[in-house]
Enzyme design. Sequence first.
Site, PDB file in Angstrom:
ATOM      1  N   GLY A  33       2.917   1.298  -2.432  1.00 29.72           N
ATOM      2  CA  GLY A  33       2.458   1.869  -1.161  1.00 29.72           C
ATOM      3  C   GLY A  33       1.178   1.188  -0.693  1.00 29.72           C
ATOM      4  O   GLY A  33       1.070   0.735   0.450  1.00 29.72           O
ATOM      5  N   HIS A  34       0.203   1.105  -1.600  1.00 33.04           N
ATOM      6  CA  HIS A  34      -1.053   0.408  -1.275  1.00 33.04           C
ATOM      7  C   HIS A  34      -0.773  -1.057  -0.934  1.00 33.04           C
ATOM      8  O   HIS A  34      -1.317  -1.592   0.027  1.00 33.04           O
ATOM      9  CB  HIS A  34      -2.011   0.432  -2.475  1.00 33.04           C
TER      10      HIS A  34
END
Length: 262
Positions: A33-34
Amino acid sequence: MRIVRTVGEVRGALQGQAGPVGLVPTMGAFHEGHLSLMRAARQACDLVVVSLFVNPSQFNAAEDLARYPRDQNADARAAEEVGADLLFAPDAAELYPEGFDTWVQPGELATVLEGAARPGHFRGVATVCTKLFSIVRPDIAYFGRKDAQQVAVIRRIVADLNLPPRIVALPTVRDADGLALSSRNAFLSPAERVVALALPRALDAGAAAHRSAADPVAAARNVLDVERGLTVDYVDVADLDGPTLVAAVRVGATRLIDNVRL
Ligand code: AMP
């Protein structure tokens, strides 16, 4: 990639920067996600700054700030691999020095859902993001829709305070089983992880109900209520950049949030 710890070093590193600067604010323990935010920044910007700061002011007293997962070496390697230029990893005293006494208090939107469940949370988020925008002066700042209310709060403060960055929100990255990636997933035992899968399942059921003109909240609740080992904090529909079904649950000691656009 350079790792810097002070505001002065960030300012120095950005001096004379002509092209667009992208900022990805994070609390570390990087997952896909990051990394999806960093990749998007890498594509669009000349210089990519990733901030890594477990912001004490967005945790309230009852929450375990000390327990939040931290692995700066692995994070630095991952950020470098996706092409970040600068990793800004200050300690708490750098951002909240002795005598710090100014807060950004978002309004109405920060009092519901996550704001109601976690008093003071969005004040901490708004303050640290405003500080990061002021320190880095990004042209674009990247956030994940996983935290849909956070995106809406940030858009609100950027509009209300005439802050410069354009806010880009990117889709939630999920594991193959549907669970939204989160640094907090690391706390789940294998058995708890199976229970946690009721959350994305409930949101899917809610979205399907909405498509057939039924009540998305009731459909999601039906899935969650039969799941033992999970307690529901809230399930609701809110206007977060469009109608969004949001839910927060607790599985053991771990609190998980997720959402789906309707
Ligand atoms: P955090 O480190 O949890 O504060 O998250 C930093 C940024 O990554 C925030 O903008 C989050 O919304 C975003 N993010 C966290 N999890 C995901 C995910 N599964 N998919 C996309 N973005 C995410």
